[in-house]
Design an enzyme around this catalytic site. Structure first.
Site, PDB file in Angstrom:
ATOM      1  CD  GLN A   1      -0.552  -0.070   3.620  1.00  0.00           C
ATOM      2  OE1 GLN A   1      -2.181  -0.491   3.989  1.00  0.00           O
ATOM      3  NE2 GLN A   1      -0.218  -0.657   5.217  1.00  0.00           N
TER       4      GLN A   1
ATOM      5  CB  ALA B   1      -4.266 -11.816   9.648  1.00  0.00           C
TER       6      ALA B   1
ATOM      7  CG  ASP C   1      -6.415  -1.803  15.185  1.00  0.00           C
ATOM      8  OD1 ASP C   1      -6.494  -1.285  15.399  1.00  0.00           O
ATOM      9  OD2 ASP C   1      -4.082  -1.668  15.850  1.00  0.00           O
TER      10      ASP C   1
END
Length: 576
Positions: A269, A391, A416
């Protein structure tokens, strides 16, 4: 080989017949190979333009599924229109192809810069996105009929064989362009310069084919016109390359409101940080440095503001640390180290594992003077272990180690992660994801999830809660005020803007608070209904109190939405 009429050779009126063999400077076999090579190059460039538009649309507008669908459907439609329009150019195929490639090189090469400019200075880029998709699609669609005409004029063959050769070169070129964009152009040159260089390659390929191989099909006027047009296009693209860096600086200033102190494309990103190197009020430091408090943007969306991040991270972490042991903690996401900062304030914590996808964020969290000051050097603590991984994949690997090799359970799992409204994150809010996380929970362990804005996007928030419950966990939904207007966790930056006072949100949920207060939403979960509050050993908190927690819980209980289906990998409900 039959010589063309004198009119075709000297440029007097009268275009060459589309079935008439071309007079080439090379043998027909080599000429045919050169035409197929240009088909290959043009196909690669065309796919790069297409992927560039999809990537920019996802970054600037959000929701990659919707934006990819818009770009691809508009371009395919436009390609059909372009193919029909090209029928009228077949009698002057060489001139027509030269003009089409010059136009495509200019439009495609400058598309990224133009879209970014529209977004930065006009606040939206949807209209420009559709316009460029339409224009590029028409020009790409016009290539095939003209190239078919040119290749048949080099050497006649049956229509099926010509089509097979043409499309084989086209599809292989598309493969190369599709691989070059993510692995070469984007990491090596960035979006703006990569598009400009692609346009230059496109222009050169088209000019070589027409001005050299088919030059005898052109009148003197046409040759000079095409030469001038291609020279102008290349000059404009070269100017764009030279000005790309100052343009990006000016555009970032327009987007972020202040000069970017850090701007890196990590491969995952774009990471931008603005403001000084001081920490916000919540961390107990003054605003030192220049440019105000630190702000961290991921792909153009505000993720951390030093002015109020402590309210978010305290609300995320501390309720999960209550109600049981908290010696072993797992953080999914949270590569900025701010959630870890709050976790390490408990002396009972023995180990923290952070699973973060982007190594660039982890690197900044360890080395940037502003971010390390804000996270209190949490990632350097010996109790903290960081893992660079997706994840979902990481959780899955922990569960497939086999009997006797399963990872030790965690007392607390903190999710998170960005909001589920961002398409790339929907799998991280799925039933499968929470099922894998539940397998790693200790018998009395707690899972806490950042679940998106509970007022502005109530359906999204309650879908997260329903999905967590679907894996057999009891939940306690709650919220915390303080989410800044610029905080955009959803698929569009406008999602961070609150609706008018008392107006219902776009998904038909409860009305926004008349005061215009904005909230972060959370879901606390455990195998049995978790105790809700603050742990006896909780440290002093700057932005959270037991009273606020109770009020946030009561508000969500009053506004509960029942009966929403769980989100799964096969049916991501957040995109409904």
């Amino acid at each position: 080989m039959i010589d063309p009429p004198e009119s075709a050779r000297v440029g007097t009126p009268g275009p060459p017949d589309v079935t008439m063999p071309a007079r080439l400077p090379v043998p027909a076999g080599l000429g045919r190979l050169l035409v197929l090579a240009v088909v290959f190059v043009c196909a690669a460039c065309g796919l790069v333009y297409e992927l560039e538009l999809v990537a920019l649309a996802t970054y600037l507008v959000g929701d990659s599924v919707t934006q990819a669908s818009v770009v691809l459907s508009v371009m395919v439609f436009a390609m059909g229109v372009g193919a029909l329009l090209a029928k009228h150019l077949r009698c002057r195929a060489a001139v027509g192809f030269g003009a089409v490639e010059a136009g495509l090189a200019l439009v495609g090469g400058t598309s990224a810069m133009a879209l970014y400019a529209c977004f930065a200075w006009f606040g939206q880029s949807r209209s420009a996105l559709v316009g460029f998709s339409l224009a590029i699609g028409i020009l790409i669609g016009a290539e095939v009929p003209l190239l078919m005409t040119l290749i048949q004029r080099v050497r006649r063959q049956d229509a099926g064989g010509a089509v097979a050769d043409l499309f084989a070169a086209d599809y292989v070129g598309a493969l190369v362009g599709g691989l070059a964009f993510p692995f070469l152009l984007l990491p090596g040159f960035g979006q703006l310069t990569g598009a400009l260089l692609t346009g230059a390659v496109n222009a050169v390929a088209g000019a070589v084919l027409v001005l050299w191989l088919f030059r005898r099909d052109l009148s003197a006027r046409a040759r000079w016109a095409l030469f001038g047009a291609n020279a102008l296009v290349l000059a404009l693209l070269a100017a764009g390359v030279v000005l790309a860096t100052p343009f990006e600086r000016a555009a970032r200033l327009a987007v972020y409101g202040s000069a970017a102190r850090v701007a890196v494309q990590t491969g995952v990103q774009e990471v931008v940080m603005t403001g000084g190197t001081g920490a916000g009020a919540g961390a107990g430091h003054g605003r030192k440095g220049s440019g105000g408090p630190l702000a961290l943007y991921l792909d153009g969306r505000l993720r951390v503001s030093a002015e109020n991040e402590f309210r978010y991270h305290e609300a995320l972490v501390h309720p999960a640390m209550a109600g049981g042991p908290h010696g072993r903690v797992l953080v999914l996401g949270g590569g900025d180290g701010l959630a870890v900062r709050e976790i390490l304030r408990y002396r009972a914590v023995r180990s923290v594992t952070v699973v973060e996808l982007d190594p660039g964020v982890l690197r900044l969290a360890r080395t940037d003077p502003g971010l390390t000051r804000l996270n209190r050097y949490s990632l350097g603590d010996p109790r903290v272990r960081t893992v660079t991984a997706d994840a979902f994949d990481w959780l899955r690997q922990q569960g497939v180690r086999g009997p006797g090799h399963r990872a030790a359970p965690y007392d607390v799992i903190v999710s998170d992660l960005p909001d589920p409204g961002i398409t790339a994150c929907t799998k991280l809010y799925s039933q499968e994801f929470y099922g894998l996380a539940a397998q790693l929970l200790a018998r009395d362990g707690r899972l806490v999830v950042h679940a998106g804005p509970p007022v502005e996007r109530a359906r999204l928030y309650w879908t997260v809660e329903s999905t967590v419950r679907s894996v057999g966990l009891a939940t306690v939904p709650y919220r915390q005020s303080g989410r800044p207007a610029a905080f955009s966790g959803g698929p569009d930056r406008s999602a961070g803007t609150a609706p008018p006072a008392g107006a219902p949100p776009a998904d038909g949920g409860p009305a926004a608070a008349p005061s215009g207060i904005r909230y972060w939403g959370f879901v606390l979960a455990a195998r049995h209904r978790p105790a809700f509050g603050l742990a006896p050993d909780a440290p002093p908190l700057a932005g959270l109190s037991a009273g606020e927690l109770r009020a946030g819980r009561r508000a969500e209980i009053r506004e509960r939405r029942a009966g929403l289906p769980a989100s799964t990998l096969m049916h991501p409900r957040y995109l409904d």
